[in-house]
Design a protein around this motif. Structure first.
Motif, PDB file in Angstrom:
ATOM      1  N   GLN A  90      -2.826  -6.754   7.475  1.00 23.85           N
ATOM      2  CA  GLN A  90      -2.651  -6.118   6.168  1.00 23.85           C
ATOM      3  C   GLN A  90      -1.199  -6.261   5.726  1.00 23.85           C
ATOM      4  N   ILE A  91      -1.009  -6.425   4.422  1.00 25.48           N
ATOM      5  CA  ILE A  91       0.336  -6.472   3.844  1.00 25.48           C
ATOM      6  C   ILE A  91       0.441  -5.370   2.799  1.00 25.48           C
ATOM      7  N   ILE A  92       1.500  -4.587   2.877  1.00 24.73           N
ATOM      8  CA  ILE A  92       1.754  -3.552   1.870  1.00 24.73           C
ATOM      9  C   ILE A  92       3.126  -3.819   1.255  1.00 24.73           C
ATOM     10  N   ILE A 132       1.356 -13.377  -1.912  1.00 28.67           N
ATOM     11  CA  ILE A 132       0.149 -13.557  -2.726  1.00 28.67           C
ATOM     12  C   ILE A 132      -0.822 -14.468  -1.983  1.00 28.67           C
ATOM     13  N   GLY A 133      -2.049 -14.016  -1.871  1.00 32.22           N
ATOM     14  CA  GLY A 133      -3.064 -14.778  -1.171  1.00 32.22           C
ATOM     15  C   GLY A 133      -3.546 -14.128   0.100  1.00 32.22           C
ATOM     16  N   HIS A 134      -2.750 -13.189   0.649  1.00 26.58           N
ATOM     17  CA  HIS A 134      -3.232 -12.497   1.852  1.00 26.58           C
ATOM     18  C   HIS A 134      -4.497 -11.719   1.492  1.00 26.58           C
ATOM     19  N   PRO A 135      -5.525 -11.765   2.353  1.00 24.20           N
ATOM     20  CA  PRO A 135      -6.805 -11.129   1.988  1.00 24.20           C
ATOM     21  C   PRO A 135      -6.736  -9.625   1.823  1.00 24.20           C
ATOM     22  N   TYR A 136      -5.753  -8.959   2.440  1.00 25.87           N
ATOM     23  CA  TYR A 136      -5.633  -7.503   2.311  1.00 25.87           C
ATOM     24  C   TYR A 136      -4.191  -7.160   1.935  1.00 25.87           C
ATOM     25  N   PHE A 137      -3.901  -7.393   0.669  1.00 24.56           N
ATOM     26  CA  PHE A 137      -2.550  -7.232   0.135  1.00 24.56           C
ATOM     27  C   PHE A 137      -2.569  -6.049  -0.817  1.00 24.56           C
ATOM     28  N   ASP A 138      -1.857  -4.975  -0.474  1.00 26.83           N
ATOM     29  CA  ASP A 138      -1.779  -3.785  -1.308  1.00 26.83           C
ATOM     30  C   ASP A 138      -0.394  -3.691  -1.929  1.00 26.83           C
ATOM     31  N   VAL A 139      -0.352  -3.438  -3.229  1.00 31.58           N
ATOM     32  CA  VAL A 139       0.909  -3.238  -3.940  1.00 31.58           C
ATOM     33  C   VAL A 139       0.994  -1.768  -4.323  1.00 31.58           C
ATOM     34  N   VAL A 140       2.013  -1.082  -3.812  1.00 31.38           N
ATOM     35  CA  VAL A 140       2.207   0.340  -4.105  1.00 31.38           C
ATOM     36  C   VAL A 140       3.354   0.455  -5.097  1.00 31.38           C
ATOM     37  N   ASP A 141       3.028   0.765  -6.345  1.00 26.55           N
ATOM     38  CA  ASP A 141       4.043   0.774  -7.397  1.00 26.55           C
ATOM     39  C   ASP A 141       4.669   2.161  -7.548  1.00 26.55           C
ATOM     40  N   VAL A 273       0.079  -9.322 -11.685  1.00 24.48           N
ATOM     41  CA  VAL A 273       0.400  -9.094 -13.093  1.00 24.48           C
ATOM     42  C   VAL A 273       0.768  -7.629 -13.249  1.00 24.48           C
ATOM     43  N   ASN A 274       1.949  -7.360 -13.793  1.00 28.43           N
ATOM     44  CA  ASN A 274       2.395  -5.975 -14.014  1.00 28.43           C
ATOM     45  C   ASN A 274       2.335  -5.141 -12.732  1.00 28.43           C
ATOM     46  N   ASN A 275       2.791  -5.729 -11.626  1.00 31.74           N
ATOM     47  CA  ASN A 275       2.795  -5.059 -10.324  1.00 31.74           C
ATOM     48  C   ASN A 275       1.390  -4.682  -9.850  1.00 31.74           C
ATOM     49  N   GLN A 276       0.385  -5.337 -10.400  1.00 32.86           N
ATOM     50  CA  GLN A 276      -1.004  -5.094 -10.006  1.00 32.86           C
ATOM     51  C   GLN A 276      -1.534  -6.374  -9.366  1.00 32.86           C
ATOM     52  N   TYR A 277      -2.182  -6.224  -8.195  1.00 31.68           N
ATOM     53  CA  TYR A 277      -2.681  -7.375  -7.461  1.00 31.68           C
ATOM     54  C   TYR A 277      -4.124  -7.653  -7.865  1.00 31.68           C
ATOM     55  N   PHE A 278      -4.404  -8.906  -8.272  1.00 32.56           N
ATOM     56  CA  PHE A 278      -5.739  -9.285  -8.745  1.00 32.56           C
ATOM     57  C   PHE A 278      -6.301 -10.429  -7.913  1.00 32.56           C
ATOM     58  N   GLN A 279      -7.626 -10.419  -7.777  1.00 29.00           N
ATOM     59  CA  GLN A 279      -8.367 -11.527  -7.195  1.00 29.00           C
ATOM     60  C   GLN A 279      -9.432 -11.975  -8.193  1.00 29.00           C
TER      61      GLN A 279
END
Length: 391
Positions: A90-92, A132-141, A273-279
């Motif tokens: 996991q990446i945070i 970007i691309g890690h399957p479990y990437f969480d961005v905490v803004d 986009v805008n500190n939001q991670y999308f797939q």
């Protein structure tokens, strides 16, 4: 005749690589060795261990050019899938206060911080993009106060390892899914992204549980995930337990493939986009014909309705939100039978939200949530899944 030996990249004089590249290469070698030591200690420990790395192997790629990074990968027989996807579970990414909480950003009393706000924003974006691309990437803004930010980070870790935190930590966080109209915009309209080949197979399991395998990778390198989705849990929860497996176990588990389901093939595009991670999942042949031209955008968010809508990628033609709509469940999409006659069609307990523009909710799913990047290595799974479709 004069003969000159052509030096390979590994034989080139050190000065040709440049000091910055040499520094990053040696820093990466040191980091990998230190991490390997702790990973091995965790693996051999008699107790379950969670190893948290402050920064990780991909961070070096944020500070040198792509060409030089590729040279480092080639010289050391490394690749991005192994260093990014398979190395950490996991990446945070904890977004810098310089983005969204500028009043709290300061260089005073910080012996290691010298960047002004603008440079801090730039470096923060570069560090996030490296993962970007890690399957479990969480961005905490910075959409909450600092205490809320920490709670969201802890909650993301708890969900990934399957600990139920109830509403104490991630009360408003949920997975959102949107239907995207074709055609796919030109690559130049996207921010920096990573594309992956993704293959899903459902395994035979006892209803109402679902068991699936995922193969995901790029440029011939892959990671493998075994997922058990347990339904009808206390409180109406749906719990997902995800286990990273190796290629051998993946091949063995494939023998339990459920013949009632087609294999699902996707191209997955990951971006920020805008500190939001999308797939963005782009369904491909030879999936079931009902998947032809299907594109689904997914994100996890704590944002309220208006803020989430404003954060969606403007370059995509989003038709509607389909969160919780069983017509867009991958399980149903892969069914061989026609839905009108199938007894295996899975009906979401929360109803159909397909008629609501940007509205909906989905059951809480534990175990799947995705600068300051924290890389998580979970060593609690000592053995691969048993070969019977159960974790």
């Amino acid at each position: 005749m004069e003969f000159r030996h052509k030096l390979s990249q590994k034989e080139k004089p050190l000065e040709e690589k440049g000091e910055a590249v040499l520094f990053q290469e040696n820093l990466l070698k040191t980091m990998v060795q230190i991490e390997n030591t702790f990973f091995e200690l965790g693996r051999t420990s008699s107790r379950n261990c969670l190893i948290i790395c402050d920064r990780g192997a991909m961070d070096a790629s944020a500070f040198i050019s792509k060409e030089k990074w590729d040279n480092i990968m080639r010289d050391n027989d490394w690749n991005n899938v192994e260093l990014r996807d398979n190395r950490y579970h996991q990446i945070i990414h904890m977004v810098s206060a310089a983005q969204g909480a500028e009043e709290f950003y300061s260089t005073e009393d910080h012996s290691c911080r010298s960047e002004g706000v603008e440079l801090a924003r730039y470096l923060d974006s570069k560090a996030a993009a490296a993962w970007i691309g890690h399957p479990y990437f969480d961005v905490v803004d910075n959409s909450t106060d600092f205490e809320g930010k920490i709670r969201r980070m802890i909650g993301a870790v708890c969900q990934k390892i399957g600990l139920d935190t109830g509403d104490r930590l991630l009360k408003n966080s949920r997975k959102r899914k949107f239907l995207v109209n074709v055609p796919l915009p030109k690559s130049s309209e996207f921010p920096p992204y990573q594309d992956f080949e993704v293959i899903h197979n459902y395994l035979s399991s006892k209803p109402p549980n679902q068991v699936r395998l995922r193969k995901r990778g790029q440029k011939g390198h892959y990671s493998y995930i075994h997922t058990v989705r347990r339904q009808n849990q206390p409180g109406g929860q749906i719990i997902e337990v995800k286990t990273q497996i190796n290629h051998r176990d993946y091949i063995n588990l494939l023998t339990q493939k459920d013949d009632n389901h087609f294999t699902i093939f996707k191209q997955r595009r990951c971006f920020l986009v805008n500190n939001q991670y999308f797939q963005l999942d782009i369904y491909q042949e030879p999936s079931h014909p009902r998947c032809k031209g299907l594109m689904l955008l997914e994100t996890y968010s704590t944002l309220d309705e208006k803020a989430l809508i404003n954060s969606l990628p403007k370059f995509l033609s989003i038709e509607k939100e389909v969160t919780g709509n069983p017509d867009y469940s991958m399980y149903n999409l892969s069914l061989r039978e026609e839905w009108t006659t199938s007894k295996n069609f899975w009906n979401s307990s929360i109803g159909d939200v397909s008629s609501n523009e940007y509205a909906g909710a989905e059951p809480k799913v534990n175990g799947h949530r995705n600068s300051d990047c924290k890389c998580i290595k979970n060593t609690s799974d000592k053995e691969p899944p048993k070969l019977n479709g159960k974790a």
